[in-house]
Structure formats: structure tokens, C-alpha cells
Design an enzyme around this catalytic site. Structure first.
Site, PDB file in Angstrom:
ATOM      1  N   TRP A   1       0.832  -1.222   0.000  1.00 23.45           N
ATOM      2  CA  TRP A   1       0.000   0.000   0.000  1.00 23.45           C
ATOM      3  C   TRP A   1       0.852   1.252   0.000  1.00 23.45           C
ATOM      4  CZ3 TRP A   1      -4.334  -1.150  -1.866  1.00 23.45           C
ATOM      5  CH2 TRP A   1      -4.929  -2.373  -1.565  1.00 23.45           C
TER       6      TRP A   1
ATOM      7  N   LYS B   1     -12.189  -1.407   8.019  1.00 21.81           N
ATOM      8  CA  LYS B   1     -11.533  -2.382   8.895  1.00 21.81           C
ATOM      9  C   LYS B   1     -11.989  -2.187  10.345  1.00 21.81           C
ATOM     10  CE  LYS B   1      -7.903  -1.819   5.608  1.00 21.81           C
ATOM     11  NZ  LYS B   1      -7.924  -3.066   4.865  1.00 21.81           N
TER      12      LYS B   1
ATOM     13  N   ASP C   1      -1.002   6.790   6.493  1.00 15.07           N
ATOM     14  CA  ASP C   1      -2.146   5.930   6.204  1.00 15.07           C
ATOM     15  C   ASP C   1      -2.298   5.013   7.416  1.00 15.07           C
ATOM     16  OD1 ASP C   1      -3.807   3.844   5.443  1.00 15.07           O
ATOM     17  OD2 ASP C   1      -2.712   3.335   3.612  1.00 15.07           O
TER      18      ASP C   1
HETATM   19  N1  PMP Z   1      -3.967   1.236   2.840  1.00 13.42           N
HETATM   20  C1  PMP Z   1      -3.977   0.117   3.588  1.00 13.42           C
HETATM   21  C2  PMP Z   1      -3.041   0.021   4.748  1.00 13.42           C
HETATM   22  C3  PMP Z   1      -4.859  -0.918   3.267  1.00 13.42           C
HETATM   23  O1  PMP Z   1      -4.859  -2.032   4.000  1.00 13.42           O
HETATM   24  C4  PMP Z   1      -5.718  -0.793   2.155  1.00 13.42           C
HETATM   25  C5  PMP Z   1      -6.721  -1.846   1.765  1.00 13.42           C
HETATM   26  N2  PMP Z   1      -6.738  -2.998   2.382  1.00 13.42           N
HETATM   27  C6  PMP Z   1      -5.646   0.378   1.412  1.00 13.42           C
HETATM   28  C7  PMP Z   1      -4.775   1.366   1.781  1.00 13.42           C
HETATM   29  C8  PMP Z   1      -6.543   0.570   0.219  1.00 13.42           C
HETATM   30  O2  PMP Z   1      -7.797   0.858   0.707  1.00 13.42           O
HETATM   31  P1  PMP Z   1      -9.080   1.082  -0.199  1.00 13.42           P
HETATM   32  O3  PMP Z   1      -9.524  -0.254  -0.643  1.00 13.42           O
HETATM   33  O4  PMP Z   1     -10.030   1.746   0.751  1.00 13.42           O
HETATM   34  O5  PMP Z   1      -8.695   1.960  -1.328  1.00 13.42           O
END
Ligand code: PMP
Length: 360
Positions: free
Chosen positions: A102, A196, A172
Site C-alpha cells: 500500500w 476495517k 495511512d
Molecule cells: N492502505 C492500507 C493500509 C490498506 O490495507 C488498504 C486496503 N486494504 C488500502 C490502503 C486501500 O484501501 P481502499 O480499498 O479503501 O482503497
């Protein structure tokens, strides 16, 4: 009713009490004769909901007044573009710490807009650790430093908050959101996808220090401009009303459970139970540097792909679902977010112990 224990990395479990409250209020919200799903986002009822959600979020995370709290759309992934568009506007440089998929995606997105630098990376060891960083590791005139606090796929979390000096720090926090207290004042911005720990999917919650706002690039799409969203109190357009309502219920649940101190104690107890088992297991291994272990996403492997797959399958038959590791790394992963009860982790550990006995 036969509810399973869901160990998914997201969307994930919501507390039963929260679901029951939503059920009780589903058809007629507080006597207004309609569901939150049906009401106008400009109605007085929804105004109460979004204001209460913000107030609870501020209270629970101790968000100082000079921060704006925003309810945004497009998932965490949309912020990967919004962040450089809003903030990469001084030197045009930004430092990214690559601790997993990510963080890497965020860095790749930012590279479309400017000089996105890799300040450090743990890719050399399959993202199994968090680099130790200090001021000297960052570009002095960077517009910001970006980190991914908890790495959902690999099961690591920063055991410290990097000191970036005067450079704004952006994190994030999607997969560790509201799982324990966090000193918001150390960050210029924190944000996370809600699916989450905070609400069902469809919502991002962010806290941004006000002095960061107002310098977005001209080309920034209106919806991605944080200043516009802040000035409109997150109601520039139609927000995901029902998800924001669910977020309010989750925040109330957190308060009822002792706030973030109480939630942290619950989470520590759950994580300890599982990690202690993994540490004494001769079949399963947790591949992460011990001090960088995530309290939310616990990864483990047997070293044998077929055995991993069998374990996932047999667990599901016992009502322990979504234990398959991320498709990019395989193995197993138990996401034990706020809503997963201690009993769920206990049942998981008992299951793994039996599986180990049967396969050794
Ligand atoms: N950042 C992290 C740490 C994640 O775990 C995730 C998705 N699991 C994301 C970003 C992406 O999130 P989204 O699906 O809401 O775009």
C-alpha cells in the site's frame, strides 16, 4: 443465527451490538419515520449524525481543534492521488517509506505528480520489518514524509512515530485506525479507509492540520481538494450517509468499551494469545521482526502451500473464515480488528493447535 468469526483484512467484522443497534433503528431513525438510508444528507437528522460522528472521533482520538476532520470517499486508494495534489506544492518533493504494497502504491501514484522519493524500503526482506528512521533520512525540503503505519498484507506496524523535524508527516492508518491511542499532533494528516475498524466500506476518515490546507494544485479535481471538502464540512456532494451513521455507532461502541485505552487492552490480549501460540508452535511461523508485529494483522505460514490451503479450508468449516493470506504472499493471515472478540481468537488458537497435532 449462526455468525462466523470473520478474520478478513477488510471489510471486516462489526460488533454484534453495533449491528443490532443499526437493526433496531433501521426503519425509523429516532422517530423521524424513515431510515438513515433514505434521508437527505441536508436533513436535520443527518446533520446530527455527521456532527456527532465528528465530535466522537475528536473526543476518542483527542484530535486538537486546529485539525479538520473529514469524511471522504474513494477509499484510501483515492487519497494516494489526493495527497500529492494537495500537498506536493512547495519543492515538489516528497519522501515515501516503502513498507509494503500500500505504501508502494501511494508512492507510485505520487510519482505521477512530482519528485516522489523512496526514503527507505523494507522490500529487501519481503517487508518483514519497519526501517528505523530519523531526521537525517529525510529530504530537508520535502513537502511531506509519507508512511503506512500498519501494513495489512505483511502484518507489520511502526513501533514508533518517525521524527521528521519540520517536515509534515502523513500516515495511512487504515488497518490500525482506532485500535489504540495515537498522538495526532505528531502528524500533519492521518487518514484511513473505514472498512476495517471504523465502519463498513465506502468511507475514509481523515484528520488534517489546518495550515496544510489551501495550497492544492490548480488541476486538483474539486472532490479531491481537501480545503473544499473542509469548507463544506464534508458535504460538498452527497456523502455515504449510512456508512457515516455506522461510523457513529462504532465510535459510540468504542467509548462504551473504555475508549482507546480499553480497546487497546482488548486488542493486546487477543494479539498476545495468538502470537504466543505462534511462537511456541512447531508448525506455524510468523515471518515478522518481533518488535514490528502488527496487533491487527497476524501473518503465519507452515512453509507448505498445500498445508496452508488445507488449514484455511478446515478453519472455514469450523466457522473461522477468511484466514487466507493476501494473494500476493500466500500463507495465512488473521486480521483481529477491534470487533473480533477474544473468544474468536481463542477458538482460532484451539483450532490451530488441533490442526498442528493432526499434521505433525
Ligand atoms: N492502505 C492500507 C493500509 C490498506 O490495507 C488498504 C486496503 N486494504 C488500502 C490502503 C486501500 O484501501 P481502499 O480499498 O479503501 O482503497
Amino acid at each position: 443465527m449462526n455468525r462466523v468469526y470473520n478474520f478478513s483484512a477488510g471489510p471486516s467484522m462489526l460488533p454484534l451490538e453495533v449491528l443490532q443497534k443499526a437493526q433496531a433503528e433501521l426503519l425509523d431513525y429516532h422517530g423521524c419515520g424513515q431510515s438513515v438510508m433514505e434521508m437527505s444528507h441536508r436533513s436535520k437528522e443527518f446533520d446530527g449524525i455527521i456532527k456527532e460522528a465528528e465530535a466522537l472521533f475528536r473526543q476518542i482520538l483527542n484530535v486538537p481543534e486546529e485539525y479538520k476532520v473529514l469524511f471522504l470517499q474513494g477509499g484510501a486508494s483515492t487519497q494516494f492521488a489526493a495527497i500529492p495534489l494537495n500537498f506536493m506544492n512547495g519543492s515538489g518533493k516528497a519522501d515515501y517509506v516503502i513498507t509494503g504494497a500500500w505504501a508502494k502504491k501511494a508512492w507510485q501514484e505520487a510519482a505521477k505528480y512530482g519528485d516522489a522519493r523512496k526514503a527507505a524500503s523494507s522490500e529487501d526482506k519481503m517487508f518483514s520489518y519497519i526501517p528505523k528512521l530519523g531526521r537525517a533520512d529525510f529530504t530537508p525540503d520535502a513537502d511531506y514524509v509519507y508512511i503506512c503505519m500498519n501494513n495489512t498484507i505483511y502484518g507489520t506496524k511502526y513501533p514508533y512515530i518517525p521524527d521528521t523535524g519540520d517536515i509534515p508527516l502523513i500516515a495511512d492508518v487504515s488497518s490500525c485506525f482506532l485500535s489504540e491511542p495515537l498522538d495526532v499532533t505528531k502528524f500533519a494528516m492521518i487518514y484511513g479507509g473505514a472498512q476495517k475498524n471504523v465502519a463498513p466500506a465506502g468511507l475514509v476518515v481523515a484528520a488534517i492540520r489546518e495550515d496544510m490546507l489551501g495550497n492544492a494544485r490548480d488541476i486538483t479535481p474539486t472532490m479531491l481538494n481537501y480545503k473544499i471538502q473542509a469548507d463544506a464540512d464534508s458535504l460538498y456532494n452527497t456523502p455515504p450517509c449510512f456508512t457515516i451513521y455506522m461510523c457513529k455507532l462504532m465510535l459510540e461502541w468504542i467509548l462504551e468499551n473504555g475508549g482507546l485505552q480499553g480497546i487497546k487492552a482488548r486488542n493486546e490480549k487477543k494479539a498476545k494469545l495468538l502470537y504466543d501460540y505462534l511462537d511456541r508452535s512447531e508448525l506455524f511461523k510468523n515471518p515478522v521482526n518481533p518488535e514490528d508485529r502488527s496487533m491487527m494483522n497476524v501473518t503465519f505460514v507452515t512453509g507448505d502451500k498445500d498445508l496452508d490451503a488445507l488449514c484455511v479450508k478446515e478453519a472455514a468449516a469450523e466457522g473461522l473464515v477468511n484466514l487466507k493470506g493476501h494473494r500476493s504472499i500466500g500463507g495465512l493471515r488473521a486480521s483481529i480488528y477491534n470487533a473480533v472478540p477474544y473468544e474468536g481468537v481463542e477458538k482460532l488458537v484451539n483450532f490451530l493447535e488441533t490442526f498442528e497435532t493432526n499434521h505433525s
